[in-house]
Design an enzyme around this catalytic site. Structure first.
Site, PDB file in Angstrom:
ATOM      1  N   LYS A 267      30.682  39.341  31.871  1.00 33.39           N
ATOM      2  CA  LYS A 267      31.295  40.028  33.018  1.00 33.39           C
ATOM      3  C   LYS A 267      30.668  41.413  33.183  1.00 33.39           C
ATOM      4  O   LYS A 267      30.704  42.233  32.277  1.00 33.39           O
ATOM      5  CB  LYS A 267      32.811  40.161  32.808  1.00 33.39           C
ATOM      6  CG  LYS A 267      33.506  41.079  33.830  1.00 33.39           C
ATOM      7  CD  LYS A 267      35.020  41.165  33.603  1.00 33.39           C
ATOM      8  CE  LYS A 267      35.671  42.230  34.489  1.00 33.39           C
ATOM      9  NZ  LYS A 267      37.117  42.382  34.248  1.00 33.39           N
ATOM     10  N   LYS A 279      44.328  50.524  40.609  1.00 32.50           N
ATOM     11  CA  LYS A 279      44.876  50.820  39.285  1.00 32.50           C
ATOM     12  C   LYS A 279      45.511  52.207  39.283  1.00 32.50           C
ATOM     13  O   LYS A 279      45.105  53.072  40.069  1.00 32.50           O
ATOM     14  CB  LYS A 279      43.744  50.801  38.249  1.00 32.50           C
ATOM     15  CG  LYS A 279      43.246  49.419  37.889  1.00 32.50           C
ATOM     16  CD  LYS A 279      42.212  49.498  36.783  1.00 32.50           C
ATOM     17  CE  LYS A 279      41.690  48.128  36.409  1.00 32.50           C
ATOM     18  NZ  LYS A 279      42.704  47.252  35.801  1.00 32.50           N
ATOM     19  N   GLU A 351      39.625  40.666  39.233  1.00 36.71           N
ATOM     20  CA  GLU A 351      38.306  40.440  39.835  1.00 36.71           C
ATOM     21  C   GLU A 351      37.320  39.788  38.884  1.00 36.71           C
ATOM     22  O   GLU A 351      36.387  39.122  39.318  1.00 36.71           O
ATOM     23  CB  GLU A 351      37.732  41.761  40.351  1.00 36.71           C
ATOM     24  CG  GLU A 351      36.993  42.629  39.314  1.00 36.71           C
ATOM     25  CD  GLU A 351      37.871  43.121  38.171  1.00 36.71           C
ATOM     26  OE1 GLU A 351      39.107  43.103  38.327  1.00 36.71           O
ATOM     27  OE2 GLU A 351      37.337  43.498  37.116  1.00 36.71           O
ATOM     28  N   ARG A 353      37.559  37.268  36.837  1.00 30.78           N
ATOM     29  CA  ARG A 353      37.523  35.805  36.946  1.00 30.78           C
ATOM     30  C   ARG A 353      36.854  35.363  38.254  1.00 30.78           C
ATOM     31  O   ARG A 353      36.272  34.292  38.334  1.00 30.78           O
ATOM     32  CB  ARG A 353      38.943  35.243  36.809  1.00 30.78           C
ATOM     33  CG  ARG A 353      39.906  35.715  37.862  1.00 30.78           C
ATOM     34  CD  ARG A 353      41.362  35.515  37.482  1.00 30.78           C
ATOM     35  NE  ARG A 353      41.846  36.544  36.560  1.00 30.78           N
ATOM     36  CZ  ARG A 353      43.080  36.594  36.074  1.00 30.78           C
ATOM     37  NH1 ARG A 353      43.973  35.672  36.392  1.00 30.78           N
ATOM     38  NH2 ARG A 353      43.440  37.557  35.254  1.00 30.78           N
TER      39      ARG A 353
HETATM   40  N1  BES Z   1      39.203  44.928  33.581  1.00 35.73           N
HETATM   41  C1  BES Z   1      40.561  44.577  33.641  1.00 35.73           C
HETATM   42  C2  BES Z   1      41.147  44.184  32.303  1.00 35.73           C
HETATM   43  C3  BES Z   1      41.441  45.312  31.363  1.00 35.73           C
HETATM   44  C4  BES Z   1      42.567  46.076  31.514  1.00 35.73           C
HETATM   45  C5  BES Z   1      40.624  45.542  30.299  1.00 35.73           C
HETATM   46  C6  BES Z   1      42.854  47.087  30.626  1.00 35.73           C
HETATM   47  C7  BES Z   1      40.897  46.549  29.402  1.00 35.73           C
HETATM   48  C8  BES Z   1      42.018  47.326  29.567  1.00 35.73           C
HETATM   49  C9  BES Z   1      40.749  43.393  34.587  1.00 35.73           C
HETATM   50  O1  BES Z   1      39.884  43.302  35.648  1.00 35.73           O
HETATM   51  C10 BES Z   1      42.122  43.517  35.156  1.00 35.73           C
HETATM   52  O2  BES Z   1      42.339  44.453  35.869  1.00 35.73           O
HETATM   53  N2  BES Z   1      42.992  42.566  34.834  1.00 35.73           N
HETATM   54  C11 BES Z   1      44.325  42.593  35.306  1.00 35.73           C
HETATM   55  C12 BES Z   1      44.695  41.187  35.704  1.00 35.73           C
HETATM   56  C13 BES Z   1      46.021  41.084  36.401  1.00 35.73           C
HETATM   57  C14 BES Z   1      45.950  41.732  37.758  1.00 35.73           C
HETATM   58  C15 BES Z   1      46.388  39.631  36.514  1.00 35.73           C
HETATM   59  C16 BES Z   1      45.222  43.093  34.187  1.00 35.73           C
HETATM   60  O3  BES Z   1      45.003  42.732  33.039  1.00 35.73           O
HETATM   61  O4  BES Z   1      46.106  43.882  34.465  1.00 35.73           O
HETATM   62 ZN    ZN Z   2      38.059  44.205  35.375  1.00 33.57          ZN
HETATM   63 MN    MN Z   3      40.569  44.434  37.314  1.00 38.88          MN
END
Ligand code: BES
Ligand code: ZN
Ligand code: MN
Length: 505
Positions: A267, A279, A351, A353
């Site tokens: 990724k 975020k 994003e 996935r």
């Molecule tokens: N890059 C993030 C995952 C992440 C979050 C990695 C915090 C390390 C620390 C990913 O793209 C993401 O934002 N995932 C969301 C998914 C949710 C919206 C289903 C998440 O984990 O909050």
């Molecule tokens: Zn991400």
């Molecule tokens: Mn994300």
């Protein structure tokens, strides 16, 4: 750092510093005892007087120890002998290297590699010593205008082994350790770079340089090429950004022509704002690490090239920036992935996935032996497993087992979570084939369930490295993980092939 291997008595070493261990309470390790014999009990006397207990992390630096040839002797506390295992061994090496670097000598001869660690041989101890030494000395200061340089830094480390018969295995382990460590440093440099420098285009350029330096074939697909292929899920994510998306393919063809390749997919979100599902502000800077999967697979190809592994390995990196903007996708948008399956994007922050699914479809063309994707995919994984182990999910248990074992061997461990069908329900959408989120319960598993819908044609495993790829807080920075896990997986595969009568090229 220059590394070498040696076998010989500690009192005879002509070096700036000899490093030996002391267990708690005041018990000399074997090499320390040899030194003590040469010094007629000088070390034992110091311990008796209470200068050192042998507590883990403590050190005692001695000058001109009688009966020895070295300028200095460094005693390193090891903690209780009964409790001395992998973690304690690595901590002792780190303490030794940190102290040596601050001591002013140019070289050190380290006997800690002779210490027994339960169920670990000399090769493991040497490999880990190199990794820990490089880890301890790593600095990311390329963007500081003033660097706080060590006045007389350590330049050369010699690791000692007990018997001459161990030299060959130790030398081999040393060169593997060096390949892994320099690849980890490569990953760390890429991941530590901020989003304004490390863009998708920058990653593509770096892949080109890597290819030229190591004889790897590199191909980069631009937006137009991706459109032609129908990667509308990937392209949707990049739409809010001014940075063009890139699709990077790097090949190490060290195996037989036609042998099925191992495919690694990483990724490469160079910055993840969340998009329109923005975020929160706190710690958002850490989302520059959201390309750690990409950096780790590029680094792993570097290691494979350095070790000349007799395998065909392909790294594939879909890379984009996830930004809000006038062109950005909105929650509720529906896109058609390269596989033809439609996706309702309920949260633009899920994003990873969306870009991985098209990459996972793309790699079908390689008729892979197996596919492993690596991604900082879910915050839920950080909550479930923290920074200790990576999350592992797979549609093939034998592959999962190999990766768990590789993580154990490289001391870069993973833990398997279930990919049961029951979880697939959470991805149901009223308007498309699936939604891109599965709600709060089992977030790491539903993310993998989403990916599993694009990996039906081959054996596949997924590593969620959201918790392990970087450290937060004061020591913020990339960890270089899971490069050790991935390289040990490849090393084991290479050993199996050679064992099965296939020859290295
Ligand atoms: N890059 C993030 C995952 C992440 C979050 C990695 C915090 C390390 C620390 C990913 O793209 C993401 O934002 N995932 C969301 C998914 C949710 C919206 C289903 C998440 O984990 O909050
Ligand atoms: Zn991400
Ligand atoms: Mn994300």
């Amino acid at each position: 750092m220059e590394f070498s291997i040696k076998s010989g008595s500690p009192e005879k070493q002509r070096t700036a510093c000899v490093v030996v261990g002391v267990f708690e309470s005041r018990k000399l390790s074997l090499p320390a005892e040899l030194l003590d014999n040469a010094a007629r009990g000088y070390l034992a006397e110091l311990l008796r007087r209470g200068d050192m207990e042998g507590k883990a992390g403590n050190t005692l630096l001695l000058h001109k120890v009688p009966g020895t040839e070295a300028d200095r002797v460094l005693l390193v506390g090891l903690g209780k002998e009964r409790e001395f295992r992998e973690k304690e061994y690595r901590a002792a090496i780190a303490t030794a290297v940190r102290t040596l670097n601050e001591t002013g000598g140019f070289d050190g001869t380290v006997y800690l590699t002779e210490l027994p660690v339960k169920k670990r041989g000399v090769a493991w101890r040497v490999r880990q010593a190199v990794l820990v030494a490089e880890e301890t000395l790593y600095r990311f200061d390329q963007l500081k205008s003033k660097k706080d340089d060590v006045r007389r830094p350590l330049r050369k480390l010699t690791f000692c082994v007990e018997r001459r018969t161990e030299l060959a295995a130790a030398e081999q382990a040393l060169s593997e350790g060096q390949a892994i460590a320099s690849s980890m440093n490569y990953m760390k440099d890429l991941a530590n770079l901020p989003g304004n420098i490390c863009t998708p285009t920058y990653l593509a350029e770096q892949a080109g340089t890597l290819g030229r330096e190591h004889g790897l074939a590199v191909e980069v697909l631009d937006r137009a090429a991706m459109e032609k292929l129908g990667m509308h899920s990937l392209l949707a994510v990049s739409r809010g950004s001014h940075q063009p998306p890139q699709f990077i393919i790097v090949k190490h063809l060290g195996g037989k022509p036609g042998a099925k390749p191992i495919v690694l997919v990483g990724k490469g979100v160079t910055f993840d704002t969340g998009g329109i599902s923005l975020k929160p502000a706190a710690e958002m800077d850490e989302m520059k690490f959201d390309m750690s999967g990409a950096a780790s697979v590029l680094a792993t190809l570097k290691a494979a090239a350095m070790m000349k592994l007799p395998l065909n390995i392909i790294a594939v990196v879909p890379t984009v920036e996830n930004m809000p903007g006038g062109g950005a996708i909105r929650p509720g948008d529906i896109v058609t992935s390269m596989s033809g399956q439609t996706i309702e994007i309920l949260n633009t922050d899920a994003e990873g996935r969306l870009i991985l699914c098209d990459a996972l479809t793309y790699v079908e063309r390689f008729e892979p032996d197996c596919v492993i994707d690596v991604a900082t995919l879910t915050g839920a994984c950080v909550i479930a497993l923290g920074g200790v182990v990576s999350g592992l999910l797979a549609n093939d248990d034998a592959l999962a087992r190999e990766l768990l074992d590789a993580g154990h061997d490289g001391w870069d461990r993973a833990w398997q979570l279930p990919l049961f069908d029951d979880y697939q329900e959470q991805l149901k959408s009223n308007f498309a084939d699936m939604g891109n989120i599965g709600g709060r319960p089992a977030g790491t598993i539903t993310a993998a369930c989403f990916l599993s819908r694009f990996t039906k044609k081959y054996d596949w495993a997924h590593l969620d490295i959201a918790g392990t790829a970087w450290r937060s807080g004061k020591e913020k920075g990339s960890t270089g993980r899971p490069v050790p896990l991935l390289t040990h997986f490849l090393l084991a595969r290479a050993a199996k092939k050679v064992g099965a009568g296939e020859t290295a090229q």
